[in-house]
Write an enzyme that holds these catalytic residues in place. Structure first.
Site, PDB file in Angstrom:
ATOM      1  N   ASP A   8       0.868  -1.166   0.000  1.00 16.93           N
ATOM      2  CA  ASP A   8       0.000   0.000   0.000  1.00 16.93           C
ATOM      3  C   ASP A   8       0.913   1.226   0.000  1.00 16.93           C
ATOM      4  O   ASP A   8       2.133   1.097  -0.159  1.00 16.93           O
ATOM      5  CB  ASP A   8      -0.978  -0.026   1.189  1.00 16.93           C
ATOM      6  CG  ASP A   8      -0.321   0.179   2.539  1.00 16.93           C
ATOM      7  OD1 ASP A   8       0.923   0.335   2.622  1.00 16.93           O
ATOM      8  OD2 ASP A   8      -1.053   0.194   3.552  1.00 16.93           O
ATOM      9  N   HIS A   9       0.337   2.401   0.183  1.00 19.03           N
ATOM     10  CA  HIS A   9       1.122   3.633   0.163  1.00 19.03           C
ATOM     11  C   HIS A   9       2.181   3.662   1.258  1.00 19.03           C
ATOM     12  O   HIS A   9       3.267   4.196   1.050  1.00 19.03           O
ATOM     13  CB  HIS A   9       0.195   4.846   0.312  1.00 19.03           C
ATOM     14  CG  HIS A   9      -0.612   4.820   1.571  1.00 19.03           C
ATOM     15  ND1 HIS A   9      -1.712   3.983   1.727  1.00 19.03           N
ATOM     16  CD2 HIS A   9      -0.484   5.496   2.737  1.00 19.03           C
ATOM     17  CE1 HIS A   9      -2.216   4.154   2.931  1.00 19.03           C
ATOM     18  NE2 HIS A   9      -1.492   5.069   3.564  1.00 19.03           N
ATOM     19  N   CYS A  65       3.346  -2.957   4.052  1.00 22.81           N
ATOM     20  CA  CYS A  65       2.542  -1.790   4.415  1.00 22.81           C
ATOM     21  C   CYS A  65       3.314  -1.057   5.507  1.00 22.81           C
ATOM     22  O   CYS A  65       4.521  -1.272   5.652  1.00 22.81           O
ATOM     23  CB  CYS A  65       1.124  -2.177   4.840  1.00 22.81           C
ATOM     24  SG  CYS A  65       0.980  -3.227   6.306  1.00 22.81           S
ATOM     25  N   THR A  67       3.200  -1.393   8.826  1.00 23.41           N
ATOM     26  CA  THR A  67       3.668  -2.323   9.862  1.00 23.41           C
ATOM     27  C   THR A  67       3.763  -3.766   9.400  1.00 23.41           C
ATOM     28  O   THR A  67       4.350  -4.590  10.092  1.00 23.41           O
ATOM     29  CB  THR A  67       2.711  -2.301  11.074  1.00 23.41           C
ATOM     30  OG1 THR A  67       1.415  -2.740  10.627  1.00 23.41           O
ATOM     31  CG2 THR A  67       2.625  -0.919  11.701  1.00 23.41           C
ATOM     32  N   GLY A  68       3.126  -4.100   8.294  1.00 23.13           N
ATOM     33  CA  GLY A  68       3.014  -5.482   7.843  1.00 23.13           C
ATOM     34  C   GLY A  68       1.778  -6.169   8.387  1.00 23.13           C
ATOM     35  O   GLY A  68       1.355  -7.209   7.881  1.00 23.13           O
ATOM     36  N   LEU A  69       1.160  -5.588   9.393  1.00 25.35           N
ATOM     37  CA  LEU A  69       0.043  -6.243  10.075  1.00 25.35           C
ATOM     38  C   LEU A  69      -1.220  -6.309   9.230  1.00 25.35           C
ATOM     39  O   LEU A  69      -1.836  -7.373   9.113  1.00 25.35           O
ATOM     40  CB  LEU A  69      -0.237  -5.540  11.404  1.00 25.35           C
ATOM     41  CG  LEU A  69       0.912  -5.605  12.414  1.00 25.35           C
ATOM     42  CD1 LEU A  69       0.643  -4.680  13.583  1.00 25.35           C
ATOM     43  CD2 LEU A  69       1.131  -7.031  12.881  1.00 25.35           C
ATOM     44  N   GLY A  70      -1.631  -5.200   8.663  1.00 30.89           N
ATOM     45  CA  GLY A  70      -2.841  -5.209   7.838  1.00 30.89           C
ATOM     46  C   GLY A  70      -2.709  -6.136   6.653  1.00 30.89           C
ATOM     47  O   GLY A  70      -3.650  -6.869   6.303  1.00 30.89           O
ATOM     48  N   MET A  71      -1.535  -6.127   6.030  1.00 31.76           N
ATOM     49  CA  MET A  71      -1.292  -7.016   4.888  1.00 31.76           C
ATOM     50  C   MET A  71      -1.389  -8.473   5.310  1.00 31.76           C
ATOM     51  O   MET A  71      -2.012  -9.285   4.627  1.00 31.76           O
ATOM     52  CB  MET A  71       0.086  -6.742   4.278  1.00 31.76           C
ATOM     53  CG  MET A  71       0.169  -5.465   3.502  1.00 31.76           C
ATOM     54  SD  MET A  71      -0.790  -5.568   1.978  1.00 31.76           S
ATOM     55  CE  MET A  71      -0.067  -4.237   1.050  1.00 31.76           C
ATOM     56  N   HIS A  98       9.860 -23.815  10.042  1.00 35.31           N
ATOM     57  CA  HIS A  98       8.849 -24.440  10.897  1.00 35.31           C
ATOM     58  C   HIS A  98       7.420 -24.241  10.415  1.00 35.31           C
ATOM     59  O   HIS A  98       6.580 -25.105  10.645  1.00 35.31           O
ATOM     60  CB  HIS A  98       8.960 -23.912  12.329  1.00 35.31           C
ATOM     61  CG  HIS A  98      10.213 -24.353  13.017  1.00 35.31           C
ATOM     62  ND1 HIS A  98      10.393 -24.200  14.373  1.00 35.31           N
ATOM     63  CD2 HIS A  98      11.349 -24.931  12.563  1.00 35.31           C
ATOM     64  CE1 HIS A  98      11.579 -24.676  14.717  1.00 35.31           C
ATOM     65  NE2 HIS A  98      12.182 -25.122  13.627  1.00 35.31           N
ATOM     66  N   ASN A  99       7.135 -23.089   9.807  1.00 32.59           N
ATOM     67  CA  ASN A  99       5.750 -22.753   9.457  1.00 32.59           C
ATOM     68  C   ASN A  99       5.474 -22.797   7.966  1.00 32.59           C
ATOM     69  O   ASN A  99       4.333 -22.606   7.561  1.00 32.59           O
ATOM     70  CB  ASN A  99       5.399 -21.360   9.989  1.00 32.59           C
ATOM     71  CG  ASN A  99       5.727 -21.205  11.450  1.00 32.59           C
ATOM     72  OD1 ASN A  99       6.570 -20.400  11.813  1.00 32.59           O
ATOM     73  ND2 ASN A  99       5.093 -21.988  12.307  1.00 32.59           N
ATOM     74  N   ARG A 109       7.505   1.202   8.117  1.00 30.67           N
ATOM     75  CA  ARG A 109       7.656   2.151   9.233  1.00 30.67           C
ATOM     76  C   ARG A 109       8.347   1.536  10.440  1.00 30.67           C
ATOM     77  O   ARG A 109       8.673   2.251  11.388  1.00 30.67           O
ATOM     78  CB  ARG A 109       6.289   2.696   9.632  1.00 30.67           C
ATOM     79  CG  ARG A 109       5.662   3.517   8.514  1.00 30.67           C
ATOM     80  CD  ARG A 109       4.270   3.990   8.839  1.00 30.67           C
ATOM     81  NE  ARG A 109       3.698   4.672   7.687  1.00 30.67           N
ATOM     82  CZ  ARG A 109       2.412   4.682   7.382  1.00 30.67           C
ATOM     83  NH1 ARG A 109       1.543   4.039   8.148  1.00 30.67           N
ATOM     84  NH2 ARG A 109       1.987   5.320   6.315  1.00 30.67           N
ATOM     85  N   HIS A 133       7.075 -30.784  11.669  1.00 26.18           N
ATOM     86  CA  HIS A 133       6.368 -29.561  11.301  1.00 26.18           C
ATOM     87  C   HIS A 133       5.266 -29.821  10.267  1.00 26.18           C
ATOM     88  O   HIS A 133       4.305 -29.063  10.193  1.00 26.18           O
ATOM     89  CB  HIS A 133       7.355 -28.513  10.789  1.00 26.18           C
ATOM     90  CG  HIS A 133       8.449 -28.241  11.772  1.00 26.18           C
ATOM     91  ND1 HIS A 133       8.220 -27.613  12.980  1.00 26.18           N
ATOM     92  CD2 HIS A 133       9.770 -28.546  11.746  1.00 26.18           C
ATOM     93  CE1 HIS A 133       9.360 -27.527  13.656  1.00 26.18           C
ATOM     94  NE2 HIS A 133      10.311 -28.095  12.929  1.00 26.18           N
ATOM     95  N   ARG A 136       1.991 -30.241  11.947  1.00 25.79           N
ATOM     96  CA  ARG A 136       1.447 -28.968  12.408  1.00 25.79           C
ATOM     97  C   ARG A 136       0.836 -28.174  11.259  1.00 25.79           C
ATOM     98  O   ARG A 136      -0.225 -27.563  11.430  1.00 25.79           O
ATOM     99  CB  ARG A 136       2.548 -28.177  13.108  1.00 25.79           C
ATOM    100  CG  ARG A 136       3.013 -28.911  14.360  1.00 25.79           C
ATOM    101  CD  ARG A 136       4.283 -28.392  14.917  1.00 25.79           C
ATOM    102  NE  ARG A 136       4.677 -29.197  16.083  1.00 25.79           N
ATOM    103  CZ  ARG A 136       5.895 -29.242  16.558  1.00 25.79           C
ATOM    104  NH1 ARG A 136       6.853 -28.523  16.013  1.00 25.79           N
ATOM    105  NH2 ARG A 136       6.158 -29.993  17.603  1.00 25.79           N
TER     106      ARG A 136
END
Length: 147
Positions: A8-9, A65, A67-71, A98-99, A109, A133, A136
């Site tokens: 995003d922007h 983005c 923080t990376g969180l919304g994405m 592992h994931n 930011r 893994h 899982r």
């Protein structure tokens, strides 16, 4: 390897830096946008990257983005996506080993371009360890199937 990338922007400048890193690694890049710093909605760019990975049209995805969180929240709504927000190289390695994370989320930011470049390199070079893994990851697939 083909990487779908989007921002995003709030992640536009870091996306452009990461594209340079990917080009140096001779990785094929598909940039889904955005192409400016005008305000846009992160979900509009997370979805096409996540869909390309889920459909096998890209091997992995990178989303950026503020923080990376919304994405990551948006991408993880797509069946088959395991998107990890990463702020250090150890987490980058573990998200793959592992994931079996198939999408990486970064925050412009909160993570500088040098560290972000190192994170991307580690994340791309690390393979899924399998073994215990796999069980899982199978449980994650079961959760997706139920919901």
């Amino acid at each position: 390897m083909k990487i779908a990338i989007g921002s995003d922007h709030g992640g536009y400048h870091l996306k452009e830096e990461i594209k340079t890193v990917l080009a140096d690694l001779e990785v094929e890049i598909e940039d889904v946008g955005c192409d400016c710093t005008d305000s846009v909605d992160y979900a509009d760019y997370a979805l096409p990257v996540a869909e390309k990975v889920a459909e096998g049209k890209a091997d992995r995805g990178i989303l950026i983005c503020g923080t990376g969180l919304g994405m990551s929240i948006s991408a993880n709504k797509v069946k088959g996506i395991r998107c990890a927000v990463v702020t250090d190289t150890y987490s980058a390695r573990m998200s793959r080993e592992h994931n079996d994370a198939n999408v990486l989320a970064l925050g412009e930011r909160v993570t500088g371009p040098g560290l972000a470049a190192d994170i991307v390199k580690v994340w791309l070079q690390t393979e899924f360890a399998g073994g215990r893994h796999e069980r899982r990851i199978g449980k994650i697939h079961e959760i997706e199937a139920k919901n």
